[in-house]
Design a protein around this motif. Structure first.
Motif, PDB file in Angstrom:
ATOM      1  N   SER A   1       0.843  -1.196   0.000  1.00  0.00           N
ATOM      2  CA  SER A   1       0.000   0.000   0.000  1.00  0.00           C
ATOM      3  C   SER A   1       0.877   1.244   0.000  1.00  0.00           C
ATOM      4  O   SER A   1       2.102   1.175   0.134  1.00  0.00           O
ATOM      5  N   ALA A   2       0.222   2.394  -0.136  1.00  0.00           N
ATOM      6  CA  ALA A   2       0.954   3.659  -0.202  1.00  0.00           C
ATOM      7  C   ALA A   2       1.774   3.909   1.058  1.00  0.00           C
ATOM      8  O   ALA A   2       2.881   4.453   0.997  1.00  0.00           O
ATOM      9  N   THR A   3       1.253   3.485   2.205  1.00  0.00           N
ATOM     10  CA  THR A   3       1.945   3.747   3.463  1.00  0.00           C
ATOM     11  C   THR A   3       3.110   2.793   3.720  1.00  0.00           C
ATOM     12  O   THR A   3       3.869   2.993   4.677  1.00  0.00           O
ATOM     13  N   ASP A   4       3.271   1.787   2.892  1.00  0.00           N
ATOM     14  CA  ASP A   4       4.354   0.824   3.081  1.00  0.00           C
ATOM     15  C   ASP A   4       5.695   1.350   2.581  1.00  0.00           C
ATOM     16  O   ASP A   4       6.749   0.811   2.940  1.00  0.00           O
ATOM     17  N   ILE A   5       5.664   2.381   1.724  1.00  0.00           N
ATOM     18  CA  ILE A   5       6.906   2.943   1.191  1.00  0.00           C
ATOM     19  C   ILE A   5       6.920   4.441   1.419  1.00  0.00           C
ATOM     20  O   ILE A   5       5.870   5.078   1.535  1.00  0.00           O
ATOM     21  N   LYS A   6       8.105   5.001   1.487  1.00  0.00           N
ATOM     22  CA  LYS A   6       8.236   6.450   1.656  1.00  0.00           C
ATOM     23  C   LYS A   6       9.582   6.902   1.105  1.00  0.00           C
ATOM     24  O   LYS A   6      10.431   6.092   0.725  1.00  0.00           O
ATOM     25  N   ASN A   7       9.756   8.221   1.067  1.00  0.00           N
ATOM     26  CA  ASN A   7      11.009   8.829   0.596  1.00  0.00           C
ATOM     27  C   ASN A   7      11.434   8.293  -0.765  1.00  0.00           C
ATOM     28  O   ASN A   7      12.572   7.857  -0.966  1.00  0.00           O
ATOM     29  N   VAL A   8      10.497   8.338  -1.718  1.00  0.00           N
ATOM     30  CA  VAL A   8      10.792   7.896  -3.086  1.00  0.00           C
ATOM     31  C   VAL A   8      11.622   8.980  -3.774  1.00  0.00           C
ATOM     32  O   VAL A   8      11.270  10.164  -3.742  1.00  0.00           O
ATOM     33  N   LYS A   9      12.713   8.573  -4.377  1.00  0.00           N
ATOM     34  CA  LYS A   9      13.600   9.525  -5.051  1.00  0.00           C
ATOM     35  C   LYS A   9      13.891   9.058  -6.470  1.00  0.00           C
ATOM     36  O   LYS A   9      14.092   7.874  -6.714  1.00  0.00           O
ATOM     37  N   LEU A  10      13.919  10.024  -7.373  1.00  0.00           N
ATOM     38  CA  LEU A  10      14.357   9.775  -8.741  1.00  0.00           C
ATOM     39  C   LEU A  10      15.770  10.335  -8.845  1.00  0.00           C
ATOM     40  O   LEU A  10      15.986  11.540  -8.698  1.00  0.00           O
ATOM     41  N   VAL A  11      16.731   9.436  -9.073  1.00  0.00           N
ATOM     42  CA  VAL A  11      18.141   9.813  -9.034  1.00  0.00           C
ATOM     43  C   VAL A  11      18.755   9.649 -10.418  1.00  0.00           C
ATOM     44  O   VAL A  11      18.601   8.606 -11.066  1.00  0.00           O
TER      45      VAL A  11
END
Length: 290
Positions: A62-72
């Motif tokens: 779910s959306a709350t299972d991941i955080k701090n998504v970065k495109l590097v």
């Protein structure tokens, strides 16, 4: 244009990046993990501008299972866009505006922190052909990229399975070590629980009580209302009495067990839990309880 004269417009080709991961399992609490990586190559006709990108999590997390998504930008190891909090299955990074010279390529890594989601999976994909918005700089037209797949998801990253968090339990010294009989809710044990990765939900704890005495005047029935207190001093499990006993011949050692069945949660990090009990007046000096 007149017959025989054609305008060569830009071409963008998407392929797996050098760090695009294979299917794997990562524990809850993993940070800055490369969950997807793709390379964009410009054709020889014109420079391109990568304007925006929409990523889709086609996994079961779910959306709350991941955080701090970065495109590097993997070419320069610089962060192009970030999203601290994810609110749905899709993540749109606007205003990237990265200029890609004709014939050149750039690799983007998608990095994120795994907050929770044990036994579920993450699959960060480019779902639609138009989810990567690319414009040709010479003529100003948007270019539909070509991908490894011809249907959704057009770029399909390997699934990352979320492993379990873990819980470590350690004993903590009780102070004072000498206690009096005939008192209620005397501290008889302390434990440090260290939860890593995610909250640990405790549904049962089995206690073993050992009494060493030279007089054999006390036994398991003299220690009652076994109660567990949380870090804030509130009751979280119990009270419970010991219900069985085994006497070891010749040594006057009484052993018994009790199991609490109340549920409570151990937060991520270190927490101290205290076990207290009521003691009767049947104990004698130098009896030892553990």
């Amino acid at each position: 244009s007149s017959a025989g004269n054609y305008v060569a417009t830009g071409v963008a080709t998407v392929a797996a990046g050098g760090q695009n991961p294979a299917a794997s399992t990562k524990e809850v609490g993993t940070t800055n993990y490369i969950v997807s990586s793709f390379k964009v190559t410009a054709g020889s006709a014109e420079d391109l501008t990568i304007k925006s990108l929409t990523l889709t999590n086609n996994g079961s997390t779910s959306a709350t299972d991941i955080k701090n998504v970065k495109l590097v930008n993997a070419n320069t190891n610089t962060t192009v866009a970030t999203m601290a909090t994810v609110t749905g299955k899709t993540m749109t990074f606007s205003n990237i505006n990265y200029v890609l010279g004709k014939g050149k390529n750039v690799t983007f890594d998608v990095r994120l922190d795994i907050e929770s989601g044990s036994a579920r999976d993450i699959s960060i994909d480019i779902d639609k052909q138009s989810d990567l918005v690319v414009m040709g700089n010479t003529y100003g037209y948007n270019v539909l990229p070509t991908y490894p797949n011809s249907s959704s998801p057009f770029f399909n990253a390997a699934n990352t399975t979320v492993g379990n968090g873990n819980l470590r339990v350690e004993s903590v010294s009780v102070n004072p070590t000498n206690i009096s009989e005939g008192l209620t809710q005397v501290t008889v044990g302390k434990f440090k629980m260290v939860a890593k990765g995610e909250v640990a939900n405790i549904t049962s704890i089995g206690w073993n009580f050992t009494l060493t005495t030279t007089s054999a005047s006390a036994d398991y029935t003299d220690m009652t209302n076994i109660t567990v207190y949380g870090p804030a001093g509130n009751v979280i499990a119990g009270p419970k009495d010991f219900t069985t006993t085994v006497d070891t011949d010749g040594s006057a050692i009484s052993k018994s067990t009790a199991t609490t069945t109340d549920s409570f949660s151990v937060p991520v990090g270190e927490s101290i839990y205290t076990v207290k009990a009521d003691l009767s007046s049947d104990f004698t000096a130098n009896d030892t309880i553990q």
